[in-house]
Design an enzyme around this catalytic site. Structure first.
Site, mmCIF file in Angstrom:
data_model
loop_
_atom_site.group_PDB
_atom_site.id
_atom_site.type_symbol
_atom_site.label_atom_id
_atom_site.label_comp_id
_atom_site.label_asym_id
_atom_site.label_seq_id
_atom_site.Cartn_x
_atom_site.Cartn_y
_atom_site.Cartn_z
ATOM 1 N N ASP A 173 1.102 -0.901 -0.114
ATOM 2 C CA ASP A 173 0.555 -0.238 0.007
ATOM 3 C C ASP A 173 1.480 1.054 -0.310
ATOM 4 O O ASP A 173 2.439 1.238 0.606
ATOM 5 C CB ASP A 173 -0.818 0.426 1.040
ATOM 6 N N ASP A 196 -1.266 -1.143 5.694
ATOM 7 C CA ASP A 196 -1.555 -0.411 7.689
ATOM 8 C C ASP A 196 -2.970 0.604 7.718
ATOM 9 O O ASP A 196 -3.432 0.312 8.656
ATOM 10 C CB ASP A 196 -0.844 0.686 7.632
ATOM 11 N N ASP A 209 -7.057 -1.511 3.603
ATOM 12 C CA ASP A 209 -5.667 -2.958 3.566
ATOM 13 C C ASP A 209 -6.514 -3.703 3.920
ATOM 14 O O ASP A 209 -6.318 -5.408 3.071
ATOM 15 C CB ASP A 209 -4.596 -2.515 3.219
#
Length: 703
Positions: free
Chosen positions: A392, A591, A595
């Site tokens: 990410d 995080d 996600d």
């Protein structure tokens, strides 16, 4: 008949007959009261298991202590003193210790074995039950009815509680792992607002989110969560979508803009028309994706259950045939029963049951030294075949907040004066870009003055007056609106925007005098982390909801060539699955809440410890430190842990393959069989413990 999947154990259940519980706006179905308790009150069941394990281990230690006392000649005379005939104090002591353990701590296992036989679906509970009860009952017979010095029955009772101790400990560890899966879904559901302010018949009414319908008009005040998915019908505001998209800068919403439930309305009053409610909202879709990914996994710690369909019947058949053969050939029931007991005890799956949990515990202990937490074998199973690591962007590769990167000055202004005017103009603003400018001014010791007047211009920037000077700071649209020419700044402006930076134009008294550019910059450890992963022959990619230009700018700085941009939260799992369909084994590093589906869908989910609780609950590996170099360390630790699991399983099966025929041939006394079973378990535990001595190649470990 409608079947759904039990969110705890993954079994398919009939919605008409299954137990159910309503959580938020969703109803969940469970195959048993135990699964329902785990999901709705996970701590209660876990504590009950913890008590049973403690009770059993305490008894096992007590029995071992008695054995050590007698072996070393301490108070042997008393312990082996004959009370009645050949009945000894030692035997009675072991009987007193073992009886409550066998019949209380083992009750759940016996109940599971009974239900398994009743449903004609033999599982490992059957073999454990036969081994424990056969050993304990035979021990009682030997102690109280056929006491002999040659066959001390108390030894078989010791074996019974030893078997229970190993099995219950393994299941407790597995339950810890399983509970986290339920917890991640519960945390997602808690994000959903429970109430909404709905306009019906011209009146505002606060009602439960369950009662909101598609087409309803919702009023959302500043600071409140948006309860449903929809589009803005009136009002203007900035909406914090970080929880779902991961992007740090609030998104401006005007009439016609789409909004997503569970995001936060920051500044203005919004009127929203509901387009998706209940199970159709974006948050519910994320919940579904996490559930599906977790339920479809095949954890290596359940390997024993996958082979149970042939292992248990073969063992029971071998034990029965051995008993029949020896009873027919010797005519002695006791001899035949001892052979049967030896076969069952030697095959009791203690080593098999603890092969994975002990390795994972050792891996967790080793990783904890470096701030890398392994949560289960489910996520380390494919570590050795890993081909691709997907990151990410916002908050993972980058710091998660904008930072001033460039300051350009024109027309006799210095960079310091440009920053001073910009900081003064933004002093009254709460926008993340304003915070970035103010932090830059503070770090450079640039004075921040109090403007004489201040006005925020929605979607464009700010204007203020400083002394006799009129100051504007904003985007192209603001300059166009106020008639400020920007031809002199156009080249620098275009160049900075091409680099993925957000650029603010500073104008003083109607003339453009400078530019301030900001972007979410990579973390200090990001470049080195990418290099380490490439050194492990792994592909590296970025997966983000941010725009293509910004994503590629970050990727270029870090040497990453593969970029997936403009990806919505529920689409991230689709990208992961597409990579997997191409034959790649994928690790996802993230995080944020957005996600969670991708972390759950990936072969290995790696969550950053500084991120949200949901990401950490969904990830199989959690990095406690905000140091991306730990990604390579976590992967390396996973591979080493997996190798330990493989070695443990090999020894467990090799032990059974060699010793079962020996026991069936009548060459193994049940006491020796029990001892060999304990040795095999000790071998597995010792092999796992060696992981503490493992060496790693990671640069971070050697810092």
């Amino acid at each position: 008949m409608v079947t759904v999947r039990d969110p705890v154990c993954g079994m398919d259940v009939d919605t008409e007959t299954a137990l159910s519980a309503k959580i938020g706006d969703r109803t969940y179905y469970f195959c048993s009261q135990q699964c329902l308790d785990v999901y709705t009150s996970p701590e209660r069941e876990l504590k009950a298991m913890q008590r049973r394990v403690t009770f059993t281990l305490t008894g096992a230690v007590a029995a071992l202590a008695l054995k050590v006392i007698t072996l070393f000649g301490l108070i042997t005379a008393i312990m082996y003193f004959d009370v009645v005939g050949e009945l000894r104090v030692y035997d009675i002591a072991v009987f007193i210790v073992s009886t409550p353990i066998v019949w209380i701590a083992g009750y759940r296992i016996y109940k599971g074995a009974y239900q398994s036989l009743r449903n004609r679906n033999i599982n490992m509970d059957v073999l454990v039950t036969v081994g424990v009860l056969a050993g304990w009952i035979y021990g009682v017979i030997n102690v109280f009815f056929l006491p002999t010095a040659a066959q001390p029955g108390s030894g078989y009772m010791e074996v019974a509680i030893g078997i229970l101790a190993f099995v219950l400990l393994g299941r407790y560890i597995e339950e810890l792992i399983r509970r986290r899966s339920a917890a991640s879904i519960r945390k997602l559901l808690e994000l959903q607002p429970t109430m909404a302010r709905v306009v019906r018949d011209g009146k505002e009414t606060d009602m439960s989110i369950d009662q909101v319908q598609v087409g309803d008009i919702i009023i959302v005040k500043p600071g409140e969560k948006i309860p449903i998915d929809g589009f803005v019908t009136s009002g203007y505001s900035a909406v914090d979508e970080k929880l779902l998209t991961g992007e740090s800068i609030p998104v401006e919403k005007t009439v016609g803009s789409e909004v997503v439930g569970a995001t936060i309305n920051k500044t203005g009053l919004l009127t929203i028309k509901a387009t998706r409610v209940g199970d159709q909202t974006a948050l519910s879709q994320i919940v579904h994706l996490v559930e599906e990914a977790q339920a479809s996994s095949a954890p290596v710690q359940r390997f024993a259950d996958r082979i149970v369909k042939w292992f248990v019947p073969i063992i029971l058949t071998a034990a029965t045939l051995s008993f029949t053969y020896w009873f027919v050939t010797s005519g002695n029931f006791a001899t035949a029963f001892l052979v049967l007991l030896a076969v069952i005890l030697i095959s009791c799956p203690c080593a098999l049951g603890i092969a994975t949990p002990t390795a994972i515990l050792a891996g967790v202990g080793k990783g904890a030294e470096y701030g890398v937490l392994l949560r289960s074998g489910e996520y380390v199973e494919k570590a050795r075949k890993l081909t691709t690591v997907v990151f990410d962007k916002t908050g993972t590769l980058t710091k998660g907040e904008p930072t001033v990167t460039d300051i350009k000055a024109f027309k006799g202004f210095s960079e310091r004066s440009v920053l001073e005017y910009a900081a003064t103009a933004e002093k009254g603003s709460e926008h993340p870009l304003a915070e970035a400018i103010l932090k830059k001014a503070e770090s450079d010791n640039v004075p921040i003055n109090q403007p004489d007047s201040f006005e925020a211009l929605a979607g464009m920037g700010v204007q203020c007056s400083v002394g006799n000077r009129k100051v504007l700071l904003g985007n192209r649209k603001l300059m166009q609106e106020k008639g400020v020419p920007i031809s002199e700044a156009e080249a620098d402006l275009t160049s900075l925007e091409t680099q993925g930076k957000t650029v603010m134009i500073l104008a003083v008294d109607g003339k453009s005098v400078g530019l301030v550019a900001a972007m979410d910059t990579p973390k200090e450890s990001a470049a080195e982390a990418v290099d380490q992963l490439k050194a492990l022959n792994l592909e590296v990619a970025i997966l983000t909801g941010d725009n293509e230009r910004t994503a590629r700018a970050v990727a270029q700085q870090l040497g990453i060539t593969q970029v997936f941009a403009n990806v919505l939260p529920w689409q991230k799992a689709v990208v992961i699955k597409r990579l997997q369909a191409e034959g790649k084994v994928v690790a996802m590093v993230g995080d944020g809440i957005n996600d969670a589906p991708a972390l759950a869908s990936a072969d290995i989910g790696i969550a950053i410890g500084s991120g949200t609780d949901i990401a950490k609950e969904t990830g199989g590996i959690v990095l406690v430190r905000d140091d991306l170099r730990d990604v390579a360390l976590g992967i390396e630790l996973s591979k080493k842990t997996m190798r330990k699991i493989d070695t443990n399983l090999f020894w467990a099966f090799a032990y059974n393959s060699i010793m079962i025929p020996v026991a069936a041939a009548g060459l193994l006394n049940p006491m020796y069989a029990a001892g060999a079973m304990a040795i095999s378990s000790l071998t597995v535990v010792s092999n796992s413990a060696l992981l503490k001595l493992a060496k790693f190649k990671s640069k971070r470990v050697n810092d």
